[in-house]
Scaffold this active site. Structure first.
Site, PDB file in Angstrom:
ATOM      1  N   ARG A 103      82.905  91.350  88.435  1.00  0.00           N
ATOM      2  CA  ARG A 103      83.603  90.275  87.704  1.00  0.00           C
ATOM      3  C   ARG A 103      84.769  89.653  88.451  1.00  0.00           C
ATOM      4  NH1 ARG A 103      83.685  93.871  82.438  1.00  0.00           N
ATOM      5  NH2 ARG A 103      81.575  93.482  81.695  1.00  0.00           N
ATOM      6  N   CYS A 133      83.288  92.488  77.029  1.00  0.00           N
ATOM      7  CA  CYS A 133      83.038  92.063  75.650  1.00  0.00           C
ATOM      8  C   CYS A 133      84.315  91.716  74.889  1.00  0.00           C
ATOM      9  CB  CYS A 133      82.246  93.124  74.889  1.00  0.00           C
ATOM     10  SG  CYS A 133      82.912  94.793  74.949  1.00  0.00           S
ATOM     11  N   SER A 163      80.634 100.542  69.348  1.00  0.00           N
ATOM     12  CA  SER A 163      79.488 100.201  70.202  1.00  0.00           C
ATOM     13  C   SER A 163      79.917  99.558  71.511  1.00  0.00           C
ATOM     14  CB  SER A 163      78.510  99.293  69.462  1.00  0.00           C
ATOM     15  OG  SER A 163      79.113  98.064  69.156  1.00  0.00           O
ATOM     16  N   HIS A 264      83.881  93.257  67.642  1.00  0.00           N
ATOM     17  CA  HIS A 264      85.283  93.333  68.051  1.00  0.00           C
ATOM     18  C   HIS A 264      86.086  92.257  67.327  1.00  0.00           C
ATOM     19  CE1 HIS A 264      84.128  96.138  71.014  1.00  0.00           C
ATOM     20  NE2 HIS A 264      84.271  95.449  72.121  1.00  0.00           N
TER      21      HIS A 264
END
Lengths: 358, 358
Positions: A103, A133, A163, A264
């Site tokens: 990234r 995320c 998760s 989230h």
């Protein structure tokens, strides 16, 4: 199924994100792919999975698995991506990688289609990265506001789902909840810990920093990086800067795991160069197809994870003008961390690449 | 038991906070009181409760119940305090009130003993107010930092426990957790809601803004006050300003309920007039007897609600220098909302008053 239609590979087809990816592919009205190839670890090879009505057999990860692949999506741990995405690229595929391995590389674009889709063509290594995320959950909203008002400062606190730590995170939270359910716990320090250990769930096995997640919140997400910061908090800062193209954006994040399975949430305090009002922000959000505005608190309308999970959009609400900070909005945003936060964004990048190979 | 020892009354002796208050009184090494009088609604009158080895009978709230009382602590809803604290004061007692009825009145001091104990003597109406539990959970930490560095700005996000909504909040969360336990929920919007309704727990009965709290977080705490703000968020702003004595303190708060039974947590982003370092902040925290510093993230040491609940101190950790904001610290604070956040602080004020009546 001629070579006019490109070939898509999904690496990590049997994991938590891979499973959601197949749901997304199955839910699309149409797909631009000729062949779809499912790849996983040798342990999962041979498994049958139905994709768009066709039963596919998962094949084992190998260099040859990428032969003839045009776009390869990777939903695997960092170290697997670090090794295999360059191999896929060497074999001629564009690797769209959902791990943290690439990234922050200068020669790898970090893409959120609503924000910086133009970057997909700048990929000298044949690799495009998908953001973390947590960052991704707020990027559509912040990108839209930034274009209009010029973002300068960002203070965020997260409410991150189990998760985010993959299937082991989901399994752990569900096992913990079963172990504490029906017990009168939560009034004494350590009683949740003791109940978990008594139920055969020692905290040393937990993916949540050795801390109970049931009946608790855990202010430690990712790995410890020194100077007080955890990796998730630094990713929010560094990835937001790169995606939005604001290298000097001021960012402070506190990342906290909460006992939610998926989705989230973030409490965002965002300061802009130009004047901003709730009305103007509502207009910006309403104009963005990937955002759903749920913002009538008087009628009890605001986003919450349990009410928005499973959907593709980013849900935004609780938008208000900060009372004491000029040009500043406070708002609350929820996004399904397995969909837009991971699989969906990766797939949207892959879809955008498809015409190159047709 | 002569009139040298003052008389203490506890109004709301059978509620969630009242029960913790009795625990606190029973846990004290010594108390300055001659008589302790337990007062509650007529429905609870006659109940027997053991206080410091003596079985006391709860008496019904009435004007005469305050005769001879020197200090009356109120742990009751706003409207009950609004009516009865002035009656207690008329009868000669100092009312120490834990409701929201008087906190922002100019002629009622709002007291946190570690921060502004001098204010207890300025009580023209005979009423002293105890802050809201959310504000209170971070006040010892912020007060200590403010004395040293001069607080100017505060951005906070809360992780508030169910017991902040009293015993009905605790009961609701436990019923919800039992209803979702063992079910594979949390992947689809509305599945938690459906499971609760199927279990006979309609959301219209919930004290949490009509929203599931199990497997969820709820960005709505208190009542809606207009312009996007909920009452808890405005209390954090207004009460922090009053307690710290900084009328122009810049504050933005987002208050979020989480599925934790007891102990509020806050992610705090605090800016100061003077230079501040993690080391200097650690020293300030270490010197404050009511603060416990739990801050070695590399070793997995940080505060979390399940590990600190039931204790009197404020727990502080994750202290770090904001990377992009000058003179700014980010930290995480946990405090038992029923103890320091409510009963303990009220009792500490009462203890401080006792010598006046001896």
């Amino acid at each position: 199924m001629g070579k006019q239609s490109p070939t898509l590979a999904l690496v990590g087809a049997t994991g938590a994100v891979g499973t959601v990816m197949i749901d997304i592919i199955n839910g699309r009205e149409s797909v631009p792919w000729g062949e779809i190839r499912l790849i996983a670890s040798p342990r999962s090879a041979g498994k049958k999975i139905t994709v768009r009505g066709e039963e596919l057999t998962v094949i084992a990860l190998s260099p040859e698995a990428f032969d003839g692949v045009d776009v390869a999506m990777f939903d695997v741990p960092d170290e697997v991506s670090a090794e295999w995405a360059p191999i896929a690229a060497e074999r001629g595929a564009v690797a769209v990688d959902n791990s943290g391995a690439f990234r922050m590389d200068d020669d790898v674009p970090l893409v959120v289609p609503e924000v910086n889709s133009d970057k997909v063509r700048e990929r000298p290594r044949g690799i495009i990265a998908n953001p973390n995320c947590t960052t991704l959950s707020m990027m559509a909203a912040l990108g839209a506001l930034h274009r209009e008002f010029g973002l300068t400062e960002l203070v965020v606190a997260s409410y991150q789902a189990a998760s985010g730590a993959g299937q082991p995170g989901i399994d752990r939270l569900q096992a913990e909840l079963a172990a504490v359910s029906g017990k009168d716990l939560g009034a004494k320090a350590g009683d949740v810990r003791a109940a978990l250990e008594a139920a055969g769930l020692p905290l040393s096995d937990s993916p949540f920093a050795g801390t109970p997640l049931a009946l608790n919140v855990v202010p430690a997400a990712g790995s410890y990086k020194g100077d007080g910061w955890f990796s998730e908090e630094l990713k929010v800062r560094n990835e937001s800067r790169k995606i939005l193209g604001i290298p000097d954006l001021k960012v402070s994040a506190t990342c906290v795991r909460v006992p939610v399975v998926t989705t989230h949430s973030l409490a965002v305090h965002a300061t802009f160069a130009r004047e901003v009002t709730v009305e103007a922000a509502h207009k910006v959000f309403a104009a963005q197809p990937s955002i759903v505005l749920v913002d009538d608190p008087e009628k009890g309308e605001f986003p919450s994870p349990a009410e928005v999970v499973g959907g593709d959009p980013t849900y935004v609400g609780r938008v208000r003008q900060a009372l004491d900070f000029p040009n500043t909005l406070d708002f609350f945003v929820c996004g399904d961390n397995l969909r837009k936060g991971a699989a969906l964004n990766t797939y949207e990048i892959a879809e955008q690449l498809a015409p190159e190979f047709s």
